[in-house]
Design an enzyme around this catalytic site. Structure first.
Site, mmCIF file in Angstrom:
data_model
loop_
_atom_site.group_PDB
_atom_site.id
_atom_site.type_symbol
_atom_site.label_atom_id
_atom_site.label_comp_id
_atom_site.label_asym_id
_atom_site.label_seq_id
_atom_site.Cartn_x
_atom_site.Cartn_y
_atom_site.Cartn_z
ATOM 1 N N GLY A 30 0.799 -1.228 0.000
ATOM 2 C CA GLY A 30 0.000 0.000 0.000
ATOM 3 C C GLY A 30 0.829 1.274 0.000
ATOM 4 O O GLY A 30 0.287 2.383 0.021
ATOM 5 N N SER A 101 9.832 -6.733 -1.150
ATOM 6 C CA SER A 101 11.262 -7.036 -0.930
ATOM 7 C C SER A 101 11.776 -6.488 0.405
ATOM 8 O O SER A 101 12.563 -5.550 0.427
ATOM 9 C CB SER A 101 12.128 -6.563 -2.109
ATOM 10 O OG SER A 101 11.739 -5.339 -2.665
#
Ligand code: ADP
Length: 192
Positions: A30, A101
């Site tokens: 988000g 990541s």
């Protein structure tokens, strides 16, 4: 009939010189990785720059189907994305990776492999991402329905020296994309 060939020729946009590189987005769910990568795509199209997006959600339904969210699986996922980015980059195709990541070490590992690597930290406070809750995942994570959710019940390691920081709670997606384009010009990866 009056024809103006010169005028018609100037309507064609000149192509932009570029070399292969990878734009690597990292940040919480988000934070804005997909949104900014879509704007970059439009900008690359406009310049005639060949590119490909590796979006975390899409990759997990194909290249990394079956992988979970343990540290080990997350690292494998990132290494796979990194390897594809490496192949594209060395063939002068621009790669855009948009996955959370969360682990610094594996990001640095793919940076080493790829070389022409532009790390973009998409930085928005957890509260802002949770308030946006684009996919309703934070609600589920808070309710305990999703385990190992980055920022809630799983770690996120911020980059120490990213090439670009996009503070998406303070800037528009267009401003964030422009920051990246400006860095790409500065690094000599794109002409304009
Ligand atoms: P992610 O890919 O990181 O999970 P998304 O791009 O799916 O995040 O969602 C980010 C949300 O934040 C979108 O609803 C987007 O409209 C909003 N947003 C607000 N400001 C920005 C900004 N500057 N950059 C990117 N997204 C923004």
């Amino acid at each position: 009939m009056h024809v103006e060939p010169q005028a018609r020729l100037t309507e064609i946009e000149p192509k932009c010189n570029y070399t292969g590189f990878t734009v690597w987005f990292t940040g919480l769910s988000g934070a804005g990785k997909s949104t900014i990568s879509q704007i970059l795509t439009r900008e690359f199209q406009r310049r005639g720059i060949k590119h490909e997006i590796l979006d975390g959600d899409v990759v997990r339904t194909h290249l990394s189907k079956g992988l979970g969210f343990s540290k080990e699986d997350r690292d494998i996922n990132i290494r796979r994305i990194g390897f594809v980015c490496h192949l594209l980059t060395r063939n002068h195709v621009v790669a855009i990776a948009a996955a959370i990541s969360p682990y610094r070490a594996v990001r640095d590992e793919v940076r080493q492999m790829i070389g022409h690597f532009v790390e973009v930290f998409v930085k928005a406070p957890l509260e802002v991402c949770e308030e946006r809750d684009v996919k309703g995942l934070y609600k589920k994570a808070r309710a305990g329905e999703i385990k190992e959710f980055t920022g809630i019940s799983d770690p996120y390691e911020e980059p120490l020296n990213p090439e670009v920081i996009c503070e998406t709670h303070r800037e528009t997606p267009e401003q964030s994309a422009e920051k990246i384009l400006s860095k790409l010009r500065e690094l000599g990866y794109i002409e304009w």
